[in-house]
Every structure is written in structure tokens, then in C-alpha cells.
Design a protein around this motif. Sequence first.
Motif, PDB file in Angstrom:
ATOM      1  N   UNK A   7       0.836  -1.203   0.000  1.00 25.91           N
ATOM      2  CA  UNK A   7       0.000   0.000   0.000  1.00 25.91           C
ATOM      3  C   UNK A   7       0.873   1.256   0.000  1.00 25.91           C
ATOM      4  N   UNK A  23       0.302   5.231   1.171  1.00 29.12           N
ATOM      5  CA  UNK A  23      -0.519   6.253   1.801  1.00 29.12           C
ATOM      6  C   UNK A  23       0.238   7.582   1.778  1.00 29.12           C
ATOM      7  N   UNK A  39      -5.278   6.660   1.438  1.00 27.37           N
ATOM      8  CA  UNK A  39      -4.749   5.614   0.570  1.00 27.37           C
ATOM      9  C   UNK A  39      -4.664   6.105  -0.867  1.00 27.37           C
ATOM     10  N   UNK A  55      -2.426  -6.225  -4.622  1.00 27.79           N
ATOM     11  CA  UNK A  55      -2.600  -7.501  -3.948  1.00 27.79           C
ATOM     12  C   UNK A  55      -1.781  -8.618  -4.578  1.00 27.79           C
ATOM     13  N   UNK A  88      -0.493  -6.373 -10.193  1.00 28.88           N
ATOM     14  CA  UNK A  88      -1.839  -5.900  -9.892  1.00 28.88           C
ATOM     15  C   UNK A  88      -1.763  -4.547  -9.207  1.00 28.88           C
ATOM     16  N   UNK A  90      -1.812 -10.995   3.804  1.00 32.29           N
ATOM     17  CA  UNK A  90      -2.799 -11.485   2.857  1.00 32.29           C
ATOM     18  C   UNK A  90      -4.124 -10.816   3.132  1.00 32.29           C
ATOM     19  N   UNK A  91      -4.937 -10.618   2.111  1.00 29.28           N
ATOM     20  CA  UNK A  91      -6.255 -10.043   2.315  1.00 29.28           C
ATOM     21  C   UNK A  91      -7.183 -11.022   3.015  1.00 29.28           C
ATOM     22  N   UNK A  92      -6.755 -12.283   3.103  1.00 30.73           N
ATOM     23  CA  UNK A  92      -7.609 -13.278   3.733  1.00 30.73           C
ATOM     24  C   UNK A  92      -7.447 -13.294   5.256  1.00 30.73           C
ATOM     25  N   UNK A  93      -6.457 -12.593   5.753  1.00 27.61           N
ATOM     26  CA  UNK A  93      -6.215 -12.579   7.193  1.00 27.61           C
ATOM     27  C   UNK A  93      -6.698 -11.269   7.800  1.00 27.61           C
ATOM     28  N   UNK A  94      -6.843 -11.247   9.072  1.00 25.12           N
ATOM     29  CA  UNK A  94      -7.249 -10.033   9.757  1.00 25.12           C
ATOM     30  C   UNK A  94      -6.073  -9.272  10.325  1.00 25.12           C
ATOM     31  N   UNK A  95      -4.900  -9.550   9.833  1.00 26.72           N
ATOM     32  CA  UNK A  95      -3.717  -8.916  10.394  1.00 26.72           C
ATOM     33  C   UNK A  95      -3.585  -7.466  10.002  1.00 26.72           C
ATOM     34  N   UNK A  96      -2.740  -6.769  10.717  1.00 23.89           N
ATOM     35  CA  UNK A  96      -2.501  -5.367  10.433  1.00 23.89           C
ATOM     36  C   UNK A  96      -1.402  -5.185   9.422  1.00 23.89           C
ATOM     37  N   UNK A  97      -0.962  -3.961   9.304  1.00 22.36           N
ATOM     38  CA  UNK A  97       0.053  -3.600   8.342  1.00 22.36           C
ATOM     39  C   UNK A  97       1.398  -3.373   9.025  1.00 22.36           C
ATOM     40  N   UNK A 155       4.599  -0.888   8.453  1.00 20.96           N
ATOM     41  CA  UNK A 155       4.883   0.351   7.742  1.00 20.96           C
ATOM     42  C   UNK A 155       6.377   0.583   7.605  1.00 20.96           C
TER      43      UNK A 155
END
Lengths: 114, 116
Positions: free
Chosen positions: A33, A35, A45, A50, A54, A96-103, A105
Motif C-alpha cells: 500500500x 498512503x 490511501x 494484492x 496488480x 494477505x487479504x484473507x487474514x485479519x492482520x494489520x500492516x 509500515x
Amino acid sequence: DVKVTQSSRYLVKRTGEKVFLECVQDMDHENMFWYRQDPGLGLRLIYFSYDVKMKEKGDIPEGYSVSREKKERFSLILESTSTNQTSMYLCASSLSHRTGGGYTFGSGTRLTVV
Amino acid sequence: AQSVAQPEDQVNVAEGNPLTVKCTYSVSGNPYLFWYVQYPNRGLQFLLKYITGDNLVKGSYGFEAEFNKSQTSFHLKKPSALVSDSALYFCAVRSVLSGGYNKLIFGAGTRLAVHP
């Protein structure tokens, strides 16, 4: 220690110049990402990706483009800088977008356009 | 539309006193909520997150956050503030996009100043 590395901490550019901001992560993360951070506006953003090759527009893509030729590298391109692009630019990655994890930086690049 | 609000630009607290940094959110479905901290001239560092389970979440550096579904809030707390806690704090919520992808939406940030 896992890292997101941004190539420059501080940049000063003249109006109209082309700027490349480079970001590299060593965690094999799928998502990356870009920002920008401005006082009172928080983080907004610009673009995200992903997967290799892409890219998706974020909330404020105008005046920017991106490139992701390799999984670990995500570049932000300012084709012709303007003074309103003076800002702190932050790169982030997540597993991964499938997880709920954070970023995670990077340390940021402070760009000044004069 | 998903959003995050941090109603205070700045919070001032004396060292040793408890601190609270407020955050409210608006999201459809179950919220994934995060707190990050930013020290001067640095990127954001992850503090804690809420996905599911216990409403009181414990994180790094002695911070915790309380999820309140009825008030749509996720306030950051610490029982005893340190001068070294002085920084910029961001609340964030995950926004799910079409195709199952997601992004984080950040609040405007709250500057915490802890005075000796």
C-alpha cells in the motif's frame, strides 16, 4: 526483524519533476500500500496492490501511478510533481487479504515540492 | 461507508495518570479495529487489534483498548502514562472491498502529550 524499507527519508523536488518512491518488503507479503499523511487528515490511501502486476486505485489516486513488477517491491510514481504533493508518503505491507492482520509500515519519505 | 473518527486532536495527561485516546467507527458487519502509534519522523507501529472475542484487548507497551459494540467505540487506554508515550496515535478499521480484498481506513490521529 521484518522490514518495510523506503529508499529515501527526505526528498526535495522542483515542480514538474518526475519522482520515484521505492518500497521494498522482506516478509513475502502479498499486499502492499501507498498512503500519504497530512496533518489533520490522517492517512489517505493512494494505491494498493494484492499481487505482482496488480494495482488498485485508493481514495486519492490522481497525480500518481504505481508499479509492482516483483512481489517485494512497490513503487509510487509522481509523473509531474506539484506543490500540493508535498507530504509524508508511507508504504505498508500485509500478509494477505484473507487474514485479519494489520500492516507493517516503512519509516516514510517526506517529499517537499518547491 | 466505513469511517473512523478520533474526536480529539490532542490529549494532555500528567505522567503517572491514566490516559484515554478516543475512537469511534462506522462499519458494516463485524469490525476489525486497530491502533497504531507514530513517533516523530517514523512510520506507524502496530499497537493492538480487535477481531473477535474479549472486548478488552491488550497490546504493546502496556496499552489496551476496549471494544464497545453498542457505542461503536474502540478507545485506547493505559493505566499509568509515561513521558515516552508522547506520540501520534491512529485508530483504523478494516474495510472489505469487492472481491474479498480489504484496506485499512485511518482516523485523523490524536497527538498524546504526557507531561512530567
